[in-house]
Write a protein that holds these residues in place. Structure first.
Motif, PDB file in Angstrom:
ATOM      1  N   PRO A   1       0.809  -1.229   0.000  1.00 28.86           N
ATOM      2  CA  PRO A   1       0.000   0.000   0.000  1.00 28.86           C
ATOM      3  C   PRO A   1       0.837   1.271   0.000  1.00 28.86           C
ATOM      4  CG  PRO A   1      -0.885  -1.600   1.554  1.00 28.86           C
ATOM      5  CD  PRO A   1       0.427  -2.148   1.081  1.00 28.86           C
ATOM      6  N   VAL A   2       0.300   2.271  -0.690  1.00 26.19           N
ATOM      7  CA  VAL A   2       0.965   3.576  -0.791  1.00 26.19           C
ATOM      8  C   VAL A   2      -0.056   4.667  -0.490  1.00 26.19           C
ATOM      9  CG1 VAL A   2       2.327   5.141  -2.229  1.00 26.19           C
ATOM     10  CG2 VAL A   2       2.458   2.662  -2.611  1.00 26.19           C
ATOM     11  N   ILE A   3       0.337   5.610   0.354  1.00 27.71           N
ATOM     12  CA  ILE A   3      -0.443   6.817   0.606  1.00 27.71           C
ATOM     13  C   ILE A   3       0.240   7.972  -0.104  1.00 27.71           C
ATOM     14  CG2 ILE A   3      -1.011   8.519   2.395  1.00 27.71           C
ATOM     15  CD1 ILE A   3      -1.436   6.199   4.321  1.00 27.71           C
ATOM     16  N   GLY A   4      -0.538   8.826  -0.766  1.00 25.76           N
ATOM     17  CA  GLY A   4       0.015   9.976  -1.468  1.00 25.76           C
ATOM     18  C   GLY A   4      -0.532  11.277  -0.924  1.00 25.76           C
ATOM     19  N   ILE A   5       0.339  12.268  -0.774  1.00 25.19           N
ATOM     20  CA  ILE A   5      -0.031  13.548  -0.164  1.00 25.19           C
ATOM     21  C   ILE A   5       0.480  14.684  -1.031  1.00 25.19           C
ATOM     22  CG2 ILE A   5       0.297  15.032   1.865  1.00 25.19           C
ATOM     23  CD1 ILE A   5       0.902  12.163   3.299  1.00 25.19           C
ATOM     24  N   THR A   6      -0.437  15.559  -1.453  1.00 26.74           N
ATOM     25  CA  THR A   6      -0.020  16.747  -2.193  1.00 26.74           C
ATOM     26  C   THR A   6      -0.782  17.945  -1.660  1.00 26.74           C
ATOM     27  OG1 THR A   6       0.538  17.569  -4.398  1.00 26.74           O
ATOM     28  CG2 THR A   6      -1.689  16.697  -4.110  1.00 26.74           C
ATOM     29  N   GLY A   7      -0.436  19.122  -2.161  1.00 27.22           N
ATOM     30  CA  GLY A   7      -1.027  20.372  -1.716  1.00 27.22           C
ATOM     31  C   GLY A   7       0.008  21.467  -1.791  1.00 27.22           C
ATOM     32  N   SER A   8      -0.439  22.707  -1.817  1.00 24.47           N
ATOM     33  CA  SER A   8       0.519  23.813  -1.865  1.00 24.47           C
ATOM     34  C   SER A   8       1.270  23.949  -0.557  1.00 24.47           C
ATOM     35  CB  SER A   8      -0.211  25.121  -2.188  1.00 24.47           C
ATOM     36  OG  SER A   8      -0.831  25.054  -3.455  1.00 24.47           O
ATOM     37  N   ASN A   9       0.587  23.661   0.562  1.00 25.54           N
ATOM     38  CA  ASN A   9       1.200  23.816   1.872  1.00 25.54           C
ATOM     39  C   ASN A   9       0.778  22.683   2.800  1.00 25.54           C
ATOM     40  OD1 ASN A   9       2.478  26.577   1.581  1.00 25.54           O
ATOM     41  ND2 ASN A   9       0.354  27.057   1.075  1.00 25.54           N
ATOM     42  N   GLY A  10       1.675  22.320   3.709  1.00 28.69           N
ATOM     43  CA  GLY A  10       1.363  21.334   4.729  1.00 28.69           C
ATOM     44  C   GLY A  10       1.672  19.906   4.372  1.00 28.69           C
ATOM     45  N   LYS A  11       2.061  19.646   3.115  1.00 31.20           N
ATOM     46  CA  LYS A  11       2.222  18.239   2.715  1.00 31.20           C
ATOM     47  C   LYS A  11       3.389  17.556   3.426  1.00 31.20           C
ATOM     48  CE  LYS A  11       4.352  19.578  -1.744  1.00 31.20           C
ATOM     49  NZ  LYS A  11       4.111  21.042  -1.587  1.00 31.20           N
ATOM     50  N   SER A  12       4.453  18.289   3.698  1.00 29.28           N
ATOM     51  CA  SER A  12       5.571  17.677   4.426  1.00 29.28           C
ATOM     52  C   SER A  12       5.166  17.338   5.857  1.00 29.28           C
ATOM     53  CB  SER A  12       6.781  18.614   4.445  1.00 29.28           C
ATOM     54  OG  SER A  12       7.298  18.813   3.157  1.00 29.28           O
ATOM     55  N   THR A  13       4.422  18.243   6.488  1.00 30.22           N
ATOM     56  CA  THR A  13       3.970  18.001   7.863  1.00 30.22           C
ATOM     57  C   THR A  13       3.051  16.790   7.922  1.00 30.22           C
ATOM     58  OG1 THR A  13       4.165  20.334   8.455  1.00 30.22           O
ATOM     59  CG2 THR A  13       2.689  18.989   9.801  1.00 30.22           C
ATOM     60  N   VAL A  14       2.096  16.699   7.003  1.00 27.12           N
ATOM     61  CA  VAL A  14       1.161  15.569   7.008  1.00 27.12           C
ATOM     62  C   VAL A  14       1.890  14.273   6.688  1.00 27.12           C
ATOM     63  CG1 VAL A  14      -0.894  14.577   5.916  1.00 27.12           C
ATOM     64  CG2 VAL A  14      -0.820  17.025   6.458  1.00 27.12           C
ATOM     65  N   THR A  15       2.798  14.316   5.739  1.00 26.09           N
ATOM     66  CA  THR A  15       3.586  13.122   5.404  1.00 26.09           C
ATOM     67  C   THR A  15       4.338  12.631   6.633  1.00 26.09           C
ATOM     68  OG1 THR A  15       3.857  13.862   3.111  1.00 26.09           O
ATOM     69  CG2 THR A  15       5.406  12.205   3.913  1.00 26.09           C
ATOM     70  N   ASN A  16       5.002  13.541   7.314  1.00 27.62           N
ATOM     71  CA  ASN A  16       5.766  13.178   8.499  1.00 27.62           C
ATOM     72  C   ASN A  16       4.860  12.667   9.614  1.00 27.62           C
ATOM     73  OD1 ASN A  16       8.447  13.343   9.958  1.00 27.62           O
ATOM     74  ND2 ASN A  16       7.219  14.645  11.290  1.00 27.62           N
ATOM     75  N   LEU A  17       3.695  13.296   9.799  1.00 29.06           N
ATOM     76  CA  LEU A  17       2.790  12.908  10.877  1.00 29.06           C
ATOM     77  C   LEU A  17       2.198  11.524  10.642  1.00 29.06           C
ATOM     78  CD1 LEU A  17       1.321  13.519  13.488  1.00 29.06           C
ATOM     79  CD2 LEU A  17      -0.355  14.854  12.182  1.00 29.06           C
ATOM     80  N   VAL A  18       1.750  11.246   9.421  1.00 30.93           N
ATOM     81  CA  VAL A  18       1.238   9.903   9.125  1.00 30.93           C
ATOM     82  C   VAL A  18       2.358   8.873   9.270  1.00 30.93           C
ATOM     83  CG1 VAL A  18       0.072   8.434   7.424  1.00 30.93           C
ATOM     84  CG2 VAL A  18      -0.514  10.849   7.577  1.00 30.93           C
ATOM     85  N   GLY A  19       3.572   9.270   8.895  1.00 31.35           N
ATOM     86  CA  GLY A  19       4.715   8.387   9.091  1.00 31.35           C
ATOM     87  C   GLY A  19       4.958   8.099  10.560  1.00 31.35           C
ATOM     88  N   ASP A  20       4.828   9.118  11.408  1.00 35.81           N
ATOM     89  CA  ASP A  20       4.980   8.910  12.847  1.00 35.81           C
ATOM     90  C   ASP A  20       3.906   7.963  13.379  1.00 35.81           C
ATOM     91  OD1 ASP A  20       7.193  10.530  12.979  1.00 35.81           O
ATOM     92  OD2 ASP A  20       6.146  12.270  13.807  1.00 35.81           O
ATOM     93  N   MET A  21       2.693   8.108  12.877  1.00 37.05           N
ATOM     94  CA  MET A  21       1.600   7.211  13.293  1.00 37.05           C
ATOM     95  C   MET A  21       1.930   5.767  12.939  1.00 37.05           C
ATOM     96  SD  MET A  21      -1.724   9.472  12.147  1.00 37.05           S
ATOM     97  CE  MET A  21      -2.254  10.941  13.051  1.00 37.05           C
TER      98      MET A  21
END
Length: 446
Positions: free
Chosen positions: A108-128
């Motif tokens: 499985p792969v999760i993908g995250i895009t957006g103008s802002n916040g994508k690094s934070t969300v990527t890191n947070l889901v990774g921490d989870m």
């Protein structure tokens, strides 16, 4: 005769992505003839090239391009580049590293895009995922190159995906994809905001679940059969007021008080809602999610306090490479004194006037530097223009008092004076410490 049947691969660029592509083909052991084109005269990392890979530097090699079976380009090179357009006309396949990743990944792969916040969300889901004990690979547009991670057989991949990467990706079957938000960025590469939005929306093309932001309708998928939303007041995942306290809520169920979130700033409440949706999509336990949200303090260079000295806080938000990201930083900021805001760099054609209404409400001085620093002078009556970030910091240091904040949130890319926003942020952090040392020695008056 065997060489005549070998697939001819041309890789554009010898950066981290280009090297990951080369190593990917080497690991596969495929019968390929790999050539690399780097338009720089003296690119770095040449010593890392395998001996059987040819390299052309200092410009384009059209013979290589137009006789290739496949071209693998890097995100920094637009498909509208005339040399690549010639290859497109000839029917040569042009892909990026994420497309190669998509063709080989089996988990499985999760993908995250957006103008802002994508690094934070990527890191947070990774921490989870890490708290849950999952063997997770976190990268893409941040951290590890996607193809490098494939070698580690992760059980789950979480990818930050830029619009540039999505332009050359068509086979990525995401378990869940989120488009966090849209604001003007990279207008030097796109013909307008709609062109930029459409590149972002490609993340939904083959996703099983499309996640969008109710507070930003531009992030909504078009004609997708399985959508879910988040937002501050509306959405499947939202914020609810219970007994006078705000709670993160999932499908009507209160999950955790907003005050428990370790990340700073209002924008990070929305980022937590998005992360919860994605974590739910891959079955991460809800209590594990809460533990991560209580512990995760975010990424370097994103509203990162790097120094507090004599009652003055120095904050590194070098990741703010567009006006919307700077607005998000300002929205979450609390301070008793005056704000000393460092702005400037490569503006990428952005409209900075969107900052003016917010800046007018603040007790603020602007210190503007770099190639487009002069474009900020009309945003405030309290503006100083200098050449470099370090000069801006020196000026700020001469004017700060107890309770003030010095914030680097440039609203611009860094490439006019630095190799990356990371180098810019590291320079800010190191120079802030140097300024503090000078203050201690009495060489800077405060």
């Amino acid at each position: 005769m065997a060489n005549a049947t070998r697939k001819k691969i041309v890789v554009i660029g010898l950066g981290m992505t280009g090297l990951s592509v080369i190593q990917h083909f080497v690991r596969k052991g495929s019968d390929t003839d790999i050539k690399v084109i780097d338009t720089r005269v003296t690119p770095q990392r040449v010593e890392l090239l395998p001996p059987n890979v040819s390299l052309h530097t200092g410009g384009w090699n059209m013979d290589w391009l137009l006789t290739a079976d496949q071209i693998v380009t890097t995100p920094g090179v637009a498909l509208s580049t005339p040399e690549l357009k010639q290859a497109t006309v000839k029917g040569i396949e042009i892909v990026g590293d994420i497309e190669l990743f998509a063709r080989d990944v089996s988990t499985p792969v999760i993908g995250i895009t957006g103008s802002n916040g994508k690094s934070t969300v990527t890191n947070l889901v990774g921490d989870m995922a890490k708290v849950a004990g999952i063997n997770v690979g976190i990268g893409g547009n941040i951290g590890f190159a996607a193809l490098d991670m494939l070698a580690n057989d992760h059980a789950l991949y979480i990818l930050e995906l830029s619009s540039f990467q999505l332009e050359t990706t068509s086979s990525l079957n995401l378990t869940a994809a989120v488009f966090l938000n849209l604001s003007e960025d990279h207008m030097d590469r796109y013909t307008g905001i709609n062109d930029y939005r459409n590149a972002k929306r490609r993340i939904f093309d083959r996703a099983k679940l499309a996640v969008w932001n109710q507070d930003d309708l531009q992030s909504k998928a078009l004609n997708h059969s399985n959508m879910i939303s988040f937002g501050f007041t509306n959405g499947d995942y939202t914020v609810t007021l219970l007994d006078g306290k705000e709670w993160l809520t999932a499908k009507g169920i209160p999950i955790m008080p907003v005050s428990d979130i370790a990340l700073v700033g209002r924008h990070n409440v929305a980022n937590c809602l998005a992360a919860m949706v994605l974590a739910d999509a891959v079955g991460i336990d809800r209590q594990v999610q809460c533990t991560a949200m209580r512990q995760s303090r975010g990424l370097p260079h994103r509203c990162q306090q790097v120094l507090e000295h004599n009652g003055v806080m120095w904050i590194n938000d070098s990741k703010a490479t567009n006006p919307a990201s700077t607005l998000a930083a300002l929205d979450g900021l609390q301070f008793a004194g005056r704000l000393h805001l460092l702005l400037g760099g490569d503006g990428k054609g952005a409209d900075f006037s969107v900052l003016k209404p917010v800046l007018e409400r603040l007790d603020i001085t602007l210190y503007c530097y770099g190639r487009d620093g002069h474009k900020f002078t009309e945003l405030s009556a309290h503006t100083r223009v200098v050449d470099t970030m370090q000069q801006a910091m020196d000026l700020a240091a001469q004017n700060v008092t107890f309770g003030d904040i010095v914030l680097l949130s440039p609203a611009c890319a860094s490439l006019d004076q630095f190799t990356s926003f990371m180098e810019r942020g590291d320079t800010f952090s190191a120079y802030a410490s140097e300024i503090a040392a000078r203050m201690n020695e009495g060489r800077v008056s405060v």
